[in-house]
Design a protein around this motif. Sequence first.
Motif, PDB file in Angstrom:
ATOM      1  N   PHE A  28      -6.592  -0.194  -3.288  1.00 33.97           N
ATOM      2  CA  PHE A  28      -5.550  -1.045  -2.717  1.00 33.97           C
ATOM      3  C   PHE A  28      -4.195  -0.739  -3.333  1.00 33.97           C
ATOM      4  O   PHE A  28      -3.219  -0.572  -2.632  1.00 33.97           O
ATOM      5  N   THR A  29      -4.139  -0.612  -4.656  1.00 33.19           N
ATOM      6  CA  THR A  29      -2.852  -0.351  -5.293  1.00 33.19           C
ATOM      7  C   THR A  29      -2.364   1.047  -4.962  1.00 33.19           C
ATOM      8  O   THR A  29      -1.159   1.283  -4.924  1.00 33.19           O
ATOM      9  N   ALA A  30      -3.263   1.952  -4.709  1.00 31.08           N
ATOM     10  CA  ALA A  30      -2.872   3.331  -4.392  1.00 31.08           C
ATOM     11  C   ALA A  30      -2.174   3.420  -3.037  1.00 31.08           C
ATOM     12  O   ALA A  30      -1.414   4.344  -2.806  1.00 31.08           O
ATOM     13  N   ILE A  31      -2.425   2.464  -2.138  1.00 29.06           N
ATOM     14  CA  ILE A  31      -1.832   2.565  -0.805  1.00 29.06           C
ATOM     15  C   ILE A  31      -0.662   1.622  -0.604  1.00 29.06           C
ATOM     16  O   ILE A  31      -0.096   1.578   0.463  1.00 29.06           O
ATOM     17  N   LEU A  32      -0.278   0.916  -1.652  1.00 29.90           N
ATOM     18  CA  LEU A  32       0.919   0.093  -1.547  1.00 29.90           C
ATOM     19  C   LEU A  32       2.142   1.005  -1.520  1.00 29.90           C
ATOM     20  O   LEU A  32       2.097   2.127  -2.007  1.00 29.90           O
ATOM     21  N   PRO A  33       3.247   0.534  -0.984  1.00 26.29           N
ATOM     22  CA  PRO A  33       4.466   1.353  -0.947  1.00 26.29           C
ATOM     23  C   PRO A  33       4.891   1.796  -2.345  1.00 26.29           C
ATOM     24  O   PRO A  33       4.475   1.225  -3.347  1.00 26.29           O
ATOM     25  N   ASP A  34       5.764   2.789  -2.397  1.00 28.82           N
ATOM     26  CA  ASP A  34       6.198   3.369  -3.661  1.00 28.82           C
ATOM     27  C   ASP A  34       6.826   2.357  -4.610  1.00 28.82           C
ATOM     28  O   ASP A  34       6.773   2.528  -5.822  1.00 28.82           O
ATOM     29  N   LYS A  35       7.456   1.345  -4.073  1.00 31.99           N
ATOM     30  CA  LYS A  35       8.113   0.340  -4.916  1.00 31.99           C
ATOM     31  C   LYS A  35       7.381  -0.988  -4.762  1.00 31.99           C
ATOM     32  O   LYS A  35       7.851  -1.896  -4.108  1.00 31.99           O
ATOM     33  N   PRO A  36       6.190  -1.107  -5.384  1.00 27.67           N
ATOM     34  CA  PRO A  36       5.383  -2.298  -5.152  1.00 27.67           C
ATOM     35  C   PRO A  36       6.035  -3.598  -5.598  1.00 27.67           C
ATOM     36  O   PRO A  36       5.841  -4.609  -4.976  1.00 27.67           O
ATOM     37  N   ASN A  37       6.840  -3.595  -6.664  1.00 27.80           N
ATOM     38  CA  ASN A  37       7.427  -4.861  -7.113  1.00 27.80           C
ATOM     39  C   ASN A  37       8.300  -5.483  -6.041  1.00 27.80           C
ATOM     40  O   ASN A  37       8.194  -6.661  -5.761  1.00 27.80           O
ATOM     41  N   LYS A  62       2.283  -4.509   7.796  1.00 26.59           N
ATOM     42  CA  LYS A  62       2.152  -3.338   6.917  1.00 26.59           C
ATOM     43  C   LYS A  62       1.190  -3.600   5.754  1.00 26.59           C
ATOM     44  O   LYS A  62       0.313  -2.786   5.468  1.00 26.59           O
ATOM     45  N   TYR A  63       1.328  -4.731   5.085  1.00 25.44           N
ATOM     46  CA  TYR A  63       0.484  -5.011   3.929  1.00 25.44           C
ATOM     47  C   TYR A  63      -0.896  -5.500   4.346  1.00 25.44           C
ATOM     48  O   TYR A  63      -1.868  -5.295   3.632  1.00 25.44           O
ATOM     49  N   GLY A  64      -0.980  -6.128   5.519  1.00 24.11           N
ATOM     50  CA  GLY A  64      -2.289  -6.498   6.049  1.00 24.11           C
ATOM     51  C   GLY A  64      -3.106  -5.254   6.351  1.00 24.11           C
ATOM     52  O   GLY A  64      -4.295  -5.173   6.030  1.00 24.11           O
ATOM     53  N   LEU A  65      -2.450  -4.287   6.947  1.00 25.44           N
ATOM     54  CA  LEU A  65      -3.101  -3.013   7.245  1.00 25.44           C
ATOM     55  C   LEU A  65      -3.557  -2.330   5.958  1.00 25.44           C
ATOM     56  O   LEU A  65      -4.669  -1.806   5.878  1.00 25.44           O
ATOM     57  N   ALA A  66      -2.712  -2.359   4.925  1.00 27.36           N
ATOM     58  CA  ALA A  66      -3.062  -1.746   3.640  1.00 27.36           C
ATOM     59  C   ALA A  66      -4.268  -2.448   3.006  1.00 27.36           C
ATOM     60  O   ALA A  66      -5.182  -1.797   2.497  1.00 27.36           O
ATOM     61  N   ALA A  67      -4.278  -3.771   3.054  1.00 23.41           N
ATOM     62  CA  ALA A  67      -5.393  -4.529   2.479  1.00 23.41           C
ATOM     63  C   ALA A  67      -6.680  -4.265   3.264  1.00 23.41           C
ATOM     64  O   ALA A  67      -7.754  -4.088   2.680  1.00 23.41           O
ATOM     65  N   PHE A  68      -6.576  -4.230   4.594  1.00 23.45           N
ATOM     66  CA  PHE A  68      -7.751  -3.971   5.433  1.00 23.45           C
ATOM     67  C   PHE A  68      -8.278  -2.564   5.174  1.00 23.45           C
ATOM     68  O   PHE A  68      -9.484  -2.357   5.073  1.00 23.45           O
ATOM     69  N   PRO A 158     -14.200 -10.002  10.278  1.00 22.35           N
ATOM     70  CA  PRO A 158     -14.721 -11.242   9.678  1.00 22.35           C
ATOM     71  C   PRO A 158     -15.176 -11.041   8.220  1.00 22.35           C
ATOM     72  O   PRO A 158     -14.962 -11.929   7.384  1.00 22.35           O
ATOM     73  N   ARG A 159     -15.760  -9.883   7.926  1.00 24.33           N
ATOM     74  CA  ARG A 159     -16.158  -9.607   6.535  1.00 24.33           C
ATOM     75  C   ARG A 159     -14.931  -9.464   5.645  1.00 24.33           C
ATOM     76  O   ARG A 159     -14.938  -9.903   4.495  1.00 24.33           O
ATOM     77  N   PHE A 160     -13.871  -8.843   6.166  1.00 20.85           N
ATOM     78  CA  PHE A 160     -12.625  -8.725   5.408  1.00 20.85           C
ATOM     79  C   PHE A 160     -12.093 -10.115   5.050  1.00 20.85           C
ATOM     80  O   PHE A 160     -11.691 -10.354   3.913  1.00 20.85           O
ATOM     81  N   LEU A 161     -12.087 -11.025   6.017  1.00 23.87           N
ATOM     82  CA  LEU A 161     -11.562 -12.374   5.776  1.00 23.87           C
ATOM     83  C   LEU A 161     -12.369 -13.126   4.719  1.00 23.87           C
ATOM     84  O   LEU A 161     -11.850 -14.043   4.075  1.00 23.87           O
ATOM     85  N   ARG A 162     -13.636 -12.750   4.536  1.00 24.34           N
ATOM     86  CA  ARG A 162     -14.477 -13.378   3.500  1.00 24.34           C
ATOM     87  C   ARG A 162     -14.449 -12.594   2.189  1.00 24.34           C
ATOM     88  O   ARG A 162     -14.991 -13.053   1.184  1.00 24.34           O
ATOM     89  N   SER A 163     -13.820 -11.417   2.198  1.00 23.32           N
ATOM     90  CA  SER A 163     -13.848 -10.531   1.031  1.00 23.32           C
ATOM     91  C   SER A 163     -12.962 -11.038  -0.099  1.00 23.32           C
ATOM     92  O   SER A 163     -12.008 -11.794   0.109  1.00 23.32           O
ATOM     93  N   LYS A 164     -13.273 -10.575  -1.283  1.00 24.31           N
ATOM     94  CA  LYS A 164     -12.466 -10.896  -2.457  1.00 24.31           C
ATOM     95  C   LYS A 164     -11.080 -10.281  -2.338  1.00 24.31           C
ATOM     96  O   LYS A 164     -10.092 -10.890  -2.780  1.00 24.31           O
ATOM     97  N   ILE A 165     -10.968  -9.121  -1.733  1.00 21.01           N
ATOM     98  CA  ILE A 165      -9.658  -8.483  -1.557  1.00 21.01           C
ATOM     99  C   ILE A 165      -8.725  -9.439  -0.809  1.00 21.01           C
ATOM    100  O   ILE A 165      -7.587  -9.622  -1.215  1.00 21.01           O
ATOM    101  N   TYR A 166      -9.231 -10.076   0.238  1.00 24.83           N
ATOM    102  CA  TYR A 166      -8.391 -10.989   1.020  1.00 24.83           C
ATOM    103  C   TYR A 166      -8.240 -12.351   0.331  1.00 24.83           C
ATOM    104  O   TYR A 166      -7.140 -12.861   0.182  1.00 24.83           O
ATOM    105  N   THR A 167      -9.331 -12.932  -0.092  1.00 24.90           N
ATOM    106  CA  THR A 167      -9.247 -14.291  -0.653  1.00 24.90           C
ATOM    107  C   THR A 167      -8.424 -14.335  -1.927  1.00 24.90           C
ATOM    108  O   THR A 167      -7.817 -15.370  -2.231  1.00 24.90           O
ATOM    109  N   ASP A 168      -8.361 -13.224  -2.675  1.00 21.69           N
ATOM    110  CA  ASP A 168      -7.521 -13.188  -3.880  1.00 21.69           C
ATOM    111  C   ASP A 168      -6.027 -13.234  -3.540  1.00 21.69           C
ATOM    112  O   ASP A 168      -5.217 -13.512  -4.411  1.00 21.69           O
ATOM    113  N   LEU A 169      -5.680 -12.955  -2.309  1.00 20.90           N
ATOM    114  CA  LEU A 169      -4.270 -12.982  -1.902  1.00 20.90           C
ATOM    115  C   LEU A 169      -3.814 -14.379  -1.497  1.00 20.90           C
ATOM    116  O   LEU A 169      -2.620 -14.623  -1.335  1.00 20.90           O
ATOM    117  N   LEU A 170      -4.759 -15.270  -1.305  1.00 22.57           N
ATOM    118  CA  LEU A 170      -4.428 -16.620  -0.823  1.00 22.57           C
ATOM    119  C   LEU A 170      -4.171 -17.590  -1.969  1.00 22.57           C
ATOM    120  O   LEU A 170      -4.493 -17.382  -3.069  1.00 22.57           O
TER     121      LEU A 170
END
Length: 170
Positions: A28-37, A62-68, A158-170
């Motif tokens: 996930f961090t590898a696909i964030l834009p060059d200036k993540p902050n 953009k970031y939803g696509l990256a997280a997915f 639906p699995r993405f919405l239940r995933s830790k990757i997604y729920t950690d963003l909420l």
Amino acid sequence: LPYTDHRNRGMRTRLGCLSHKSDSYNDFTAILPDKPNRALKRLSTEEATRWADSFDVLLSHKYGLAAFRAFLKTEFSEENLEFWLACEDFKKTRSAAKLASKAQRIFEEFIDVQAPREVNIDFQTRELTRRNMQEPSLSCFDQAQGKVHSLMEKDSYPRFLRSKIYTDLL
């Protein structure tokens, strides 16, 4: 206003933690834009929450696509999203000279039997797409793209919405 700053700081912390968890989250961090902050300051909990409104809302952010994409990598099924994105890019092709070669690349990469990143589509759709390749057009992958979109929407999303990757963003 301090409340908003606190929420943004919390979002940055949650996204930043992804890189410190198991290896499956490192993508996930590898696909964030060059200036993540700067990027993470703009991602709000409300935006991440909207990704649950519909699959197309997720794909359009953009970031939803990256997280997915990061989630699909953990499931070893990112070829579906990569195919869908390749089709979206293909539809923007304006050069007739490039159309056939781009279509051939997509077909060989995702559609052909034993393709390196073969997507899961039925025989009829594969054969229709093969026939469409005889005279490639901007719509030659539409049926296959629709099937893959539907598969991701009904299965992976639906699995993405239940995933830790997604729920950690909420």
